[in-house]
Design a protein around this motif. Structure first.
Motif, PDB file in Angstrom:
ATOM      1  N   VAL A 258      34.755 -12.818  98.765  1.00 34.75           N
ATOM      2  CA  VAL A 258      33.395 -12.602  98.267  1.00 34.75           C
ATOM      3  C   VAL A 258      32.436 -13.644  98.845  1.00 34.75           C
ATOM      4  N   ALA A 261      31.760 -12.567 102.374  1.00 32.95           N
ATOM      5  CA  ALA A 261      30.910 -11.372 102.384  1.00 32.95           C
ATOM      6  C   ALA A 261      29.465 -11.747 102.063  1.00 32.95           C
ATOM      7  N   ASP A 262      29.308 -12.659 101.095  1.00 32.50           N
ATOM      8  CA  ASP A 262      27.964 -13.113 100.726  1.00 32.50           C
ATOM      9  C   ASP A 262      27.316 -13.857 101.888  1.00 32.50           C
ATOM     10  N   GLY A 265      26.627 -11.516 104.815  1.00 34.49           N
ATOM     11  CA  GLY A 265      25.620 -10.547 104.386  1.00 34.49           C
ATOM     12  C   GLY A 265      24.224 -11.154 104.364  1.00 34.49           C
ATOM     13  N   ARG A 266      24.126 -12.376 103.821  1.00 32.85           N
ATOM     14  CA  ARG A 266      22.823 -13.053 103.792  1.00 32.85           C
ATOM     15  C   ARG A 266      22.311 -13.292 105.211  1.00 32.85           C
ATOM     16  N   GLY A 269      21.112 -10.043 106.519  1.00 41.97           N
ATOM     17  CA  GLY A 269      19.884  -9.632 105.836  1.00 41.97           C
ATOM     18  C   GLY A 269      18.657 -10.389 106.329  1.00 41.97           C
ATOM     19  N   ILE A 270      18.816 -11.696 106.540  1.00 43.27           N
ATOM     20  CA  ILE A 270      17.687 -12.496 107.032  1.00 43.27           C
ATOM     21  C   ILE A 270      17.352 -12.100 108.467  1.00 43.27           C
ATOM     22  N   HIS A 273      15.513  -8.755 108.636  1.00 44.23           N
ATOM     23  CA  HIS A 273      14.216  -8.557 107.989  1.00 44.23           C
ATOM     24  C   HIS A 273      13.220  -9.705 108.159  1.00 44.23           C
ATOM     25  N   CYS A 274      13.616 -10.780 108.824  1.00 48.97           N
ATOM     26  CA  CYS A 274      12.660 -11.873 109.007  1.00 48.97           C
ATOM     27  C   CYS A 274      11.639 -11.497 110.073  1.00 48.97           C
TER      28      CYS A 274
ATOM     29  N   GLY B 265      10.190 -10.266 103.793  1.00 49.45           N
ATOM     30  CA  GLY B 265      11.296  -9.642 104.523  1.00 49.45           C
ATOM     31  C   GLY B 265      12.603 -10.388 104.289  1.00 49.45           C
ATOM     32  N   ARG B 266      12.539 -11.720 104.363  1.00 48.60           N
ATOM     33  CA  ARG B 266      13.742 -12.513 104.119  1.00 48.60           C
ATOM     34  C   ARG B 266      14.268 -12.301 102.704  1.00 48.60           C
ATOM     35  N   PHE B 268      13.845  -9.717 100.783  1.00 48.06           N
ATOM     36  CA  PHE B 268      14.437  -8.370 100.726  1.00 48.06           C
ATOM     37  C   PHE B 268      15.811  -8.368 101.395  1.00 48.06           C
ATOM     38  N   GLY B 269      15.886  -8.976 102.592  1.00 43.45           N
ATOM     39  CA  GLY B 269      17.139  -8.995 103.349  1.00 43.45           C
ATOM     40  C   GLY B 269      18.269  -9.666 102.585  1.00 43.45           C
ATOM     41  N   ILE B 270      17.940 -10.776 101.930  1.00 41.79           N
ATOM     42  CA  ILE B 270      18.982 -11.486 101.173  1.00 41.79           C
ATOM     43  C   ILE B 270      19.406 -10.658  99.958  1.00 41.79           C
ATOM     44  N   HIS B 273      21.643  -7.725 100.925  1.00 38.23           N
ATOM     45  CA  HIS B 273      22.937  -7.930 101.580  1.00 38.23           C
ATOM     46  C   HIS B 273      23.791  -9.047 100.998  1.00 38.23           C
ATOM     47  N   CYS B 274      23.275  -9.775  99.990  1.00 37.41           N
ATOM     48  CA  CYS B 274      24.094 -10.845  99.424  1.00 37.41           C
ATOM     49  C   CYS B 274      25.177 -10.239  98.539  1.00 37.41           C
ATOM     50  N   ARG B 275      26.184 -11.038  98.208  1.00 40.17           N
ATOM     51  CA  ARG B 275      27.255 -10.602  97.301  1.00 40.17           C
ATOM     52  C   ARG B 275      27.356 -11.523  96.090  1.00 40.17           C
ATOM     53  N   ILE B 276      26.684 -12.658  96.142  1.00 38.13           N
ATOM     54  CA  ILE B 276      26.702 -13.640  95.056  1.00 38.13           C
ATOM     55  C   ILE B 276      25.250 -14.038  94.798  1.00 38.13           C
ATOM     56  N   LEU B 277      24.822 -13.925  93.542  1.00 38.19           N
ATOM     57  CA  LEU B 277      23.411 -14.167  93.269  1.00 38.19           C
ATOM     58  C   LEU B 277      23.259 -14.796  91.889  1.00 38.19           C
ATOM     59  N   GLU B 281      17.961 -17.621  91.512  1.00 36.11           N
ATOM     60  CA  GLU B 281      17.660 -17.119  92.856  1.00 36.11           C
ATOM     61  C   GLU B 281      17.183 -15.658  92.767  1.00 36.11           C
ATOM     62  N   THR B 333      28.293 -11.821  91.036  1.00 38.50           N
ATOM     63  CA  THR B 333      28.556 -10.677  91.925  1.00 38.50           C
ATOM     64  C   THR B 333      27.986  -9.393  91.321  1.00 38.50           C
TER      65      THR B 333
END
Lengths: 346, 346
Positions: A258, A261-262, A265-266, A269-270, A273-274, B265-266, B268-270, B273-277, B281, B333
């Motif tokens: 995990v 993946a996080d 993924g981050r 994502g950045i 979309h940045c 954008g950043r 949104f991207g995070i 696509h993140c898995r841990i939040l 944040e 998660t």
């Protein structure tokens, strides 16, 4: 200069998941002239003439072109540094008689008037040291027919810096070690490498900080061993590092799926979309996305290798691709655009 | 307790681009009993019995339900705090005779045994202070028929804390001010508000740090003015803040379009696509994505308002939605999953 990225960035060699490129470098000097740091302008001109003549006689067989650095723009010179075709030292001021000899595919690059008279370099994608050595050796033989090298029967090839005396060979591999860095195993691995006589540096030789988790590993000493031994030795070392990195990737997947993946993924994502992206951040995020790709967690880059993207996001390469000079702000937005062209949607 | 988010999170009131919710709170006490912090257990029971009786006589007209806090789990109590239905003070230990009275839509919540005997609250989405005051006033009238309020002809309603004496009214608006924060105009705006007798706090009342750029603005003093004046006053102030925030958004778009596009954008991207939040944040990123949505740069949240998503990512609300208690790792998660269900692809 056309905007073509060198052969080594194609990423299609052996062990491409870890080894980005292999390089063989031979230090050679011409008998009867002082080393570059002690050459007068006249002696520099004499060296350039001698080398130019020698290159001209073999250029057809080897598809070589010689370019004098003073005929290149500062941007073109920086491009060569960023793509690892020449060293920062070669392009440092004052620019006098320095030159670079390259083949069509830019897998060969001979620096003229760097620390030594000649630095013959062959760069290839993946773990391909033997093949790079074969090419460098043949080119060296071809040049030796035309040039009178400074050679001592007992010491071997004479060089400006003592550690290069002997074979004048330095072999190096550029490796991507994100899992060893993430699992904090990299320092121990590097200590072990140092004990085996290896030097570890960052992507652009700036110490061992983990810029994008890309490192260069090379042999420290070239005296007292044959070229084949040195090449074989580093190949074995590189195979071990490849094994350690792959193991670390498996550990990450097994113990920290995990978290990984996080993390990837981050980064994806950045990048996706940045709108503003510095070269340092691009390198860091590309490194993490590439790890995600290697782990099968993200789709491959579209129409580009990791090595190509890393190169394309460096300031001078980016501007060469844009066809003009750009201020840092414009570079940061273009860099985001360029990367996004090569990111498929996850 | 079912997992229904309160009415105020529906985000469909006036000025919804800036004002998330409006709240009217009336402090009331029953004559003949000490204020809660001085009540004995017997007196607490007497208060609860009196209030329970009064509520029972009006509950059909008002669709009210009374719940004693000691009958709720700690998770249920925290849910009420996180959705702003009760204050942290009401649920702080020891839990004795405290209760909460709510209507079906959870736009009314009467706290029993907080700082005052009764805290009548009405929460509505958007800038809707007058309507919230009308509802609170009618409910107050209905309760006053049943209860003997502590009232002084000269001072007005008597309350535990001096600043509430008089009308006992506090009006507040919850506003989202990302552009004023990004353009660093927020401190000056808040200073001006303080000079007009307003108090500015964060989302959960923890000072004025910009947690997700959400702030609560309320009137400081309730003595010496009529309820209508206080409500009208804060409505005017809120309209001004709305205007300032909209202006700041236009300034951002005009002067810093790429900066804003990069920032949202950043975020949104995070989020995508993140898995841990973490909840902090999530709040920060949701705030930036919501700005992007308001500016037309990102597609709207799918099947949820900003207020609902902010609520849904708080720890207790998240666990109530999951139907069970979760350790922090599992929450982080799940939080990423929940948000991603509501993010359309840009």
């Amino acid at each position: 200069m056309t905007v073509k990225l060198p052969e080594w960035t194609r990423g299609n060699g052996p062990e491409p998941d870890v080894v980005l490129a292999s390089r063989i470098r031979l230090a050679r000097n011409v008998r009867g002239l002082p080393f570059p740091h002690q050459m007068s302008d006249d002696q520099g001109r004499a060296l350039l003439e001698t080398v130019t003549g020698a290159v001209r006689r073999i250029e057809r067989d080897w598809h070589l072109t010689l370019e004098r650095l003073k005929d290149l723009t500062p941007l073109d010179r920086q491009f060569l540094v960023e793509t690892h075709l020449v060293s920062p030292l070669l392009v440092s001021e004052p620019i006098r008689q320095q030159a670079v000899v390259m083949d069509e595919r830019q897998s060969i690059s001979v620096m003229v008037g760097e620390e030594d008279h000649l630095r013959i370099q062959v760069l290839m994608p993946g773990l391909e040291l033997s093949e790079a050595w074969n090419v460098a050796n043949r080119l060296d033989d071809a040049l030796e027919v035309e040039l009178d090298y400074a050679y001592d029967r007992r010491l071997g090839y004479l060089t400006a810096f003592p550690t290069n005396v002997g074979t004048g060979l330095r072999a190096s591999v550029m490796v991507h070690l994100p899992a060893l860095v993430l699992t904090r195993q990299a320092p121990a691995v590097f200590t072990a490498l140092a004990q085996m006589g290896m030097v570890v540096r960052g992507l652009y030789g700036e110490g061992t900080e983990a810029q994008g988790s890309i490192f260069q590993i090379s042999n420290q000493v070239s005296l007292g061993r044959s070229e084949e031994e040195l090449v074989h030795n580093l190949t074995m070392v590189a195979e071990q590092v490849v094994g350690r990195e792959r193991l670390a990737r498996q550990q990450l997947e097994r113990n920290a799926a995990v978290f990984v993946a996080d993390r990837v993924g981050r980064a994806f994502g950045i990048l996706r979309h940045c709108r503003i992206l510095s070269s340092d951040e691009a390198l860091r995020l590309l490194s993490e996305v590439h790890l995600g790709i290697e782990l099968g967690r993200l789709p491959p880059f579209a129409d580009a290798t990791f090595s190509q993207l890393v190169s394309m996001t460096r300031p001078a390469v980016l501007q060469k691709m844009a066809g003009r000079e750009l201020d840092p702000g414009a570079r940061d937005t273009l860099r985001a655009d360029v990367i996004q062209e090569h990111l498929k949607n996850a």
